[in-house]
Motif scaffolding. Structure first.
Motif, mmCIF file in Angstrom:
data_model
loop_
_atom_site.group_PDB
_atom_site.id
_atom_site.type_symbol
_atom_site.label_atom_id
_atom_site.label_comp_id
_atom_site.label_asym_id
_atom_site.label_seq_id
_atom_site.Cartn_x
_atom_site.Cartn_y
_atom_site.Cartn_z
ATOM 1 N N LYS A 194 -19.776 -18.484 -2.840
ATOM 2 C CA LYS A 194 -18.820 -19.336 -3.556
ATOM 3 C C LYS A 194 -17.917 -18.483 -4.446
ATOM 4 O O LYS A 194 -16.710 -18.677 -4.489
ATOM 5 N N LYS A 195 -18.519 -17.524 -5.160
ATOM 6 C CA LYS A 195 -17.734 -16.637 -6.024
ATOM 7 C C LYS A 195 -16.779 -15.760 -5.214
ATOM 8 O O LYS A 195 -15.715 -15.383 -5.697
ATOM 9 N N LEU A 196 -17.150 -15.435 -3.986
ATOM 10 C CA LEU A 196 -16.295 -14.634 -3.113
ATOM 11 C C LEU A 196 -15.244 -15.483 -2.396
ATOM 12 O O LEU A 196 -14.349 -14.955 -1.745
ATOM 13 N N GLY A 197 -15.359 -16.812 -2.486
ATOM 14 C CA GLY A 197 -14.392 -17.707 -1.860
ATOM 15 C C GLY A 197 -14.542 -17.831 -0.362
ATOM 16 O O GLY A 197 -13.564 -18.041 0.347
ATOM 17 N N VAL A 198 -15.783 -17.694 0.118
ATOM 18 C CA VAL A 198 -16.024 -17.806 1.556
ATOM 19 C C VAL A 198 -17.096 -18.860 1.833
ATOM 20 O O VAL A 198 -17.887 -19.204 0.959
ATOM 21 N N LEU A 199 -17.119 -19.340 3.052
ATOM 22 C CA LEU A 199 -18.084 -20.336 3.480
ATOM 23 C C LEU A 199 -19.422 -19.651 3.733
ATOM 24 O O LEU A 199 -19.511 -18.719 4.539
ATOM 25 N N PHE A 200 -20.456 -20.077 3.019
ATOM 26 C CA PHE A 200 -21.767 -19.445 3.113
ATOM 27 C C PHE A 200 -22.277 -19.406 4.547
ATOM 28 O O PHE A 200 -22.761 -18.380 5.017
ATOM 29 N N THR A 202 -12.986 -33.268 6.014
ATOM 30 C CA THR A 202 -14.330 -33.118 5.457
ATOM 31 C C THR A 202 -15.019 -31.853 5.947
ATOM 32 O O THR A 202 -16.050 -31.479 5.410
ATOM 33 N N GLU A 203 -14.458 -31.193 6.934
ATOM 34 C CA GLU A 203 -15.043 -29.984 7.505
ATOM 35 C C GLU A 203 -14.255 -28.761 7.057
ATOM 36 O O GLU A 203 -13.071 -28.867 6.746
ATOM 37 N N PRO A 204 -14.900 -27.600 7.052
ATOM 38 C CA PRO A 204 -14.166 -26.362 6.752
ATOM 39 C C PRO A 204 -13.067 -26.150 7.796
ATOM 40 O O PRO A 204 -13.220 -26.538 8.955
ATOM 41 N N LEU A 205 -11.966 -25.548 7.370
ATOM 42 C CA LEU A 205 -10.857 -25.283 8.288
ATOM 43 C C LEU A 205 -10.578 -23.790 8.347
ATOM 44 O O LEU A 205 -10.796 -23.067 7.382
ATOM 45 N N THR A 206 -10.055 -23.352 9.496
ATOM 46 C CA THR A 206 -9.630 -21.958 9.638
ATOM 47 C C THR A 206 -8.198 -21.846 9.109
ATOM 48 O O THR A 206 -7.518 -22.860 8.894
ATOM 49 N N THR A 207 -7.740 -20.635 8.940
ATOM 50 C CA THR A 207 -6.366 -20.405 8.481
ATOM 51 C C THR A 207 -5.378 -21.016 9.469
ATOM 52 O O THR A 207 -4.399 -21.642 9.052
ATOM 53 N N ASP A 208 -5.628 -20.860 10.763
ATOM 54 C CA ASP A 208 -4.729 -21.437 11.777
ATOM 55 C C ASP A 208 -4.672 -22.952 11.668
ATOM 56 O O ASP A 208 -3.596 -23.555 11.797
ATOM 57 N N GLU A 209 -5.827 -23.587 11.435
ATOM 58 C CA GLU A 209 -5.853 -25.051 11.294
ATOM 59 C C GLU A 209 -5.100 -25.492 10.044
ATOM 60 O O GLU A 209 -4.400 -26.514 10.056
ATOM 61 N N ILE A 210 -5.229 -24.725 8.976
ATOM 62 C CA ILE A 210 -4.507 -25.048 7.742
ATOM 63 C C ILE A 210 -3.008 -24.932 7.971
ATOM 64 O O ILE A 210 -2.231 -25.810 7.564
ATOM 65 N N ASN A 249 -9.158 -15.309 7.877
ATOM 66 C CA ASN A 249 -9.084 -16.308 8.951
ATOM 67 C C ASN A 249 -10.004 -17.507 8.798
ATOM 68 O O ASN A 249 -9.875 -18.471 9.536
ATOM 69 N N GLY A 250 -10.970 -17.449 7.892
ATOM 70 C CA GLY A 250 -11.883 -18.565 7.709
ATOM 71 C C GLY A 250 -13.009 -18.550 8.710
ATOM 72 O O GLY A 250 -13.233 -17.534 9.356
ATOM 73 N N PRO A 251 -13.739 -19.629 8.811
ATOM 74 C CA PRO A 251 -13.497 -20.927 8.192
ATOM 75 C C PRO A 251 -13.616 -20.847 6.663
ATOM 76 O O PRO A 251 -14.417 -20.094 6.140
ATOM 77 N N HIS A 252 -12.774 -21.648 6.008
ATOM 78 C CA HIS A 252 -12.692 -21.633 4.557
ATOM 79 C C HIS A 252 -13.439 -22.821 3.954
ATOM 80 O O HIS A 252 -13.410 -23.918 4.521
ATOM 81 N N PRO A 253 -14.068 -22.625 2.778
ATOM 82 C CA PRO A 253 -14.708 -23.752 2.087
ATOM 83 C C PRO A 253 -13.644 -24.710 1.547
ATOM 84 O O PRO A 253 -12.474 -24.344 1.416
ATOM 85 N N LYS A 254 -14.081 -25.913 1.218
ATOM 86 C CA LYS A 254 -13.121 -26.958 0.839
ATOM 87 C C LYS A 254 -12.256 -26.593 -0.360
ATOM 88 O O LYS A 254 -11.088 -26.956 -0.401
ATOM 89 N N GLN A 255 -12.796 -25.835 -1.338
ATOM 90 C CA GLN A 255 -11.967 -25.492 -2.493
ATOM 91 C C GLN A 255 -10.817 -24.556 -2.096
ATOM 92 O O GLN A 255 -9.713 -24.653 -2.631
ATOM 93 N N VAL A 256 -11.052 -23.698 -1.108
ATOM 94 C CA VAL A 256 -10.005 -22.799 -0.622
ATOM 95 C C VAL A 256 -8.999 -23.588 0.225
ATOM 96 O O VAL A 256 -7.784 -23.401 0.095
ATOM 97 N N VAL A 257 -9.498 -24.477 1.067
ATOM 98 C CA VAL A 257 -8.614 -25.312 1.893
ATOM 99 C C VAL A 257 -7.694 -26.137 0.989
ATOM 100 O O VAL A 257 -6.477 -26.181 1.200
#
Length: 124
Positions: free
Chosen positions: A19-25, A84-92, A59-67
């Motif tokens: 979470k502190k690194l901004g990535v999906l666990f 409601t699901e994590p998204l990749t950079t391309d999806e964003i 590229n993600g997938p990214h957690p909701k706070q990043v999305v």
């Protein structure tokens, strides 16, 4: 003078570190998920991200706070928009290009909330 105690190493769960690194666990490598992370290790990961971390951030997938941040909306706004699901950079990026009505509305709501927060801050 009393003898100094040995310095205790601060550690955290890998979920907290992710979470502190901004990535999906769940997208992190198994060895990261299995261990604990010290404060020094976290600082090292932030200063010199390994390839897997750089790739996840890019590229993600990214957690909701990043999305939410990348789309310029709140986390609640994402939920209201049905994301409601994590998204990749391309999806964003595709969502930004499509600019659905809910995204436009939630960006307006977020901008108004920021404006109001700034107004209240100036009042104090």
């Amino acid at each position: 003078m009393s003898p100094s105690k040995p310095k205790t190493v601060q550690t955290m769960k890998p979920e907290t570190a992710a979470k502190k690194l901004g990535v999906l666990f769940s997208a992190t490598p198994a060895e990261f998920q299995a261990g604990v992370v010290s404060r020094d290790e976290l600082n090292e990961l932030q200063a010199r991200p390994p390839a897997w971390l750089a790739e996840l951030r890019r590229n993600g997938p990214h957690p909701k706070q990043v999305v939410a941040a990348k789309l310029g909306v709140s986390i609640s706004g994402l939920a209201r928009g049905g994301v409601t699901e994590p998204l990749t950079t391309d999806e964003i990026e595709a969502l930004k290009a499509e600019n659905p009505e809910w995204l436009e509305r939630e960006r307006t709501v977020q901008a108004e909330a920021r404006k109001e927060a700034q107004r209240l801050k100036q009042q104090r």
